[in-house]
Design a protein around this motif. Structure first.
Motif, short mmCIF file in Angstrom:
data_model
loop_
_atom_site.label_atom_id
_atom_site.label_comp_id
_atom_site.label_asym_id
_atom_site.label_seq_id
_atom_site.Cartn_x
_atom_site.Cartn_y
_atom_site.Cartn_z
N MET B 28 75.75 20.02 67.84
CA MET B 28 74.85 20.63 67.07
C MET B 28 75.61 21.63 65.91
O MET B 28 76.66 22.39 66.17
CB MET B 28 74.25 21.92 68.12
CG MET B 28 73.09 22.90 67.60
SD MET B 28 71.74 23.21 68.43
CE MET B 28 70.87 24.35 67.78
N MET B 30 75.30 24.39 63.46
CA MET B 30 74.64 25.36 63.07
C MET B 30 74.13 25.61 61.52
O MET B 30 75.15 25.62 60.73
CB MET B 30 75.48 26.40 63.52
CG MET B 30 75.65 26.45 65.09
SD MET B 30 74.15 25.97 66.16
CE MET B 30 73.21 27.48 65.88
N GLY B 36 69.93 25.20 64.24
CA GLY B 36 71.17 24.25 63.91
C GLY B 36 70.31 22.93 64.08
O GLY B 36 69.23 22.68 64.43
N ILE B 37 70.93 21.81 63.55
CA ILE B 37 70.59 20.41 63.46
C ILE B 37 71.32 19.71 64.66
O ILE B 37 72.61 19.76 64.83
CB ILE B 37 70.82 19.73 62.21
CG1 ILE B 37 70.38 20.37 60.94
CG2 ILE B 37 70.79 18.29 62.50
CD1 ILE B 37 70.79 19.87 59.68
N THR B 38 70.56 18.98 65.61
CA THR B 38 70.84 18.41 66.82
C THR B 38 70.39 17.04 66.91
O THR B 38 69.57 16.91 66.17
CB THR B 38 70.91 19.09 67.88
OG1 THR B 38 71.69 18.90 69.15
CG2 THR B 38 69.22 19.57 68.49
N ASN B 39 71.03 16.45 67.83
CA ASN B 39 70.43 14.86 68.24
C ASN B 39 69.72 15.10 69.73
O ASN B 39 70.36 15.87 70.43
CB ASN B 39 71.52 14.06 68.24
CG ASN B 39 72.10 13.67 67.07
OD1 ASN B 39 72.34 14.61 66.15
ND2 ASN B 39 72.37 12.51 66.75
N ILE B 40 68.88 14.15 69.87
CA ILE B 40 68.33 14.25 71.49
C ILE B 40 69.27 13.39 72.17
O ILE B 40 69.70 12.15 71.92
CB ILE B 40 66.99 13.43 71.27
CG1 ILE B 40 66.01 14.25 70.51
CG2 ILE B 40 66.58 13.06 72.82
CD1 ILE B 40 64.60 13.79 70.50
#
Lengths: 223, 223
Positions: B28, B30, B36-40
């Motif tokens: 993630m 931040m 934040g930008i995250t992935n599944i």
């Protein structure tokens, strides 16, 4: 479960038959099918409010997003994974509600464009354009005959100042201020209730205890 | 736990004393302390590989990010919440590893600027500038004396084509291709192993079974 049953039995039915809508968890705004922008939220505080309100006799409607905490049994529960879905779900279920508590960490912005296919990376830099989402709490509070609205302000600095301003901006009677870096993901919380009559700091406690105190406070405001 | 113990006992020690580093979960990146930008990624596939490799006798080092699945007991485990932290942790532990399996959904880009304080929303639009992150798998594969490298390609379209290209681009011997929309979060997976000798589609199965087949396949490549 037995202990929870006993606890539920012993909890005063302060909110008997009150209809309460609570949002919990985080939304995730997808950039493509596998990537998205999200907020850190375990769902613990919202779930604790839903559980305790149910124990106090309320008819709880829970609109929840992404959460790592385990979700309590409530009368009605609806999943909403994005800010848009959460807005729609809240507006669909808000009629007849006597109380609205917005605890969910809802994304303020979402991508202007979301790709149907996974974005292939190639460039050294990437720019994402975001557009502001509709404000669930402010829009609920400005309904013709709004429920009693409770907001949460998770701030990292100038907590009281920002929370007081947020209460005024959104025209809501009660806001719960806390420090984001202490509250998020933690089992405990340290909050200050802010309403038109002043500030009410609560002792640091587990989120179930905090939930009971918030609900007891708002119960007195309802009468 | 008893069943797992028995299962572990019955698993052939195909990878006895092999040193394997596995990444799992999502990073993630931040934007500020709460967003934040995250992935599944549930972490299930990487954790299944770590568990089965341990049962097969390997000395597993697990570098893991955000995950909702429960983490298995392995010899060494290190948390890495961001792409940068995961890169550092992998590079710190990669010496002497005989196998590297990159399963984690690592962010390809991270924000140019991350705010120490929660960003206050005001504008109707917002632009986020991102910079490309270092490529863990490609950098491990290009080490002077690299371990046997296994990559994962979670694609939403042209799965085989993209996976074959990714294997060549990163100069790795084996890649596991799957459909992101079917694999992510699911208990089951349907994958195709791609190496220099061809494509090997595996039957759809639970991730533990898939893990065993991947490890058995790579074991034969090691010899």
């Amino acid at each position: 479960m037995l202990i929870e049953g006993v606890q539920a039995h012993l909890t005063p039915k302060l909110l008997a038959d009150k209809k309460i809508l609570i949002t919990a968890g985080a939304t995730m705004e997808m950039l493509d099918p596998v990537r998205g922008i999200t907020n850190i939220s375990s769902g613990k505080m919202g779930f604790a409010l839903a559980k305790v309100a149910t124990q106090m006799g309320a008819e709880v409607t829970l609109v929840y997003g992404h959460a790592t905490a385990s979700r309590p049994q409530v009368r009605h529960a609806y999943y909403a994974g994005t800010a848009h879905d959460m807005y729609q779900s809240v507006m669909q279920h808000i009629a007849d509600q006597e109380v609205f508590i917005g605890v969910a960490a809802v994304a303020d912005y979402s991508p202007l464009v979301s790709s149907d296919q996974k974005i292939k990376k190639s460039e050294q830099t990437l720019t994402i354009e975001l557009k502001k989402n509709k404000d669930i709490l402010a829009d609920v509070a400005s309904l013709p005959n709004p429920p009693y609205c409770v907001g949460f302000a998770a701030e990292t600095e100038r907590v009281l100042e920002y929370a007081r301003q947020k209460r005024l901006d959104k025209k809501i009677p009660l806001i719960v201020a806390n420090r984001a870096n202490l509250a998020l993901g933690s089992d405990n919380n340290s909050v200050i209730l802010i309403d038109a009559t002043g500030d009410y700091p609560l002792d640091t406690a587990d989120k179930t205890t905090i939930a009971a105190k918030i609900l007891t406070h708002l119960k007195h405001q309802l009468n």
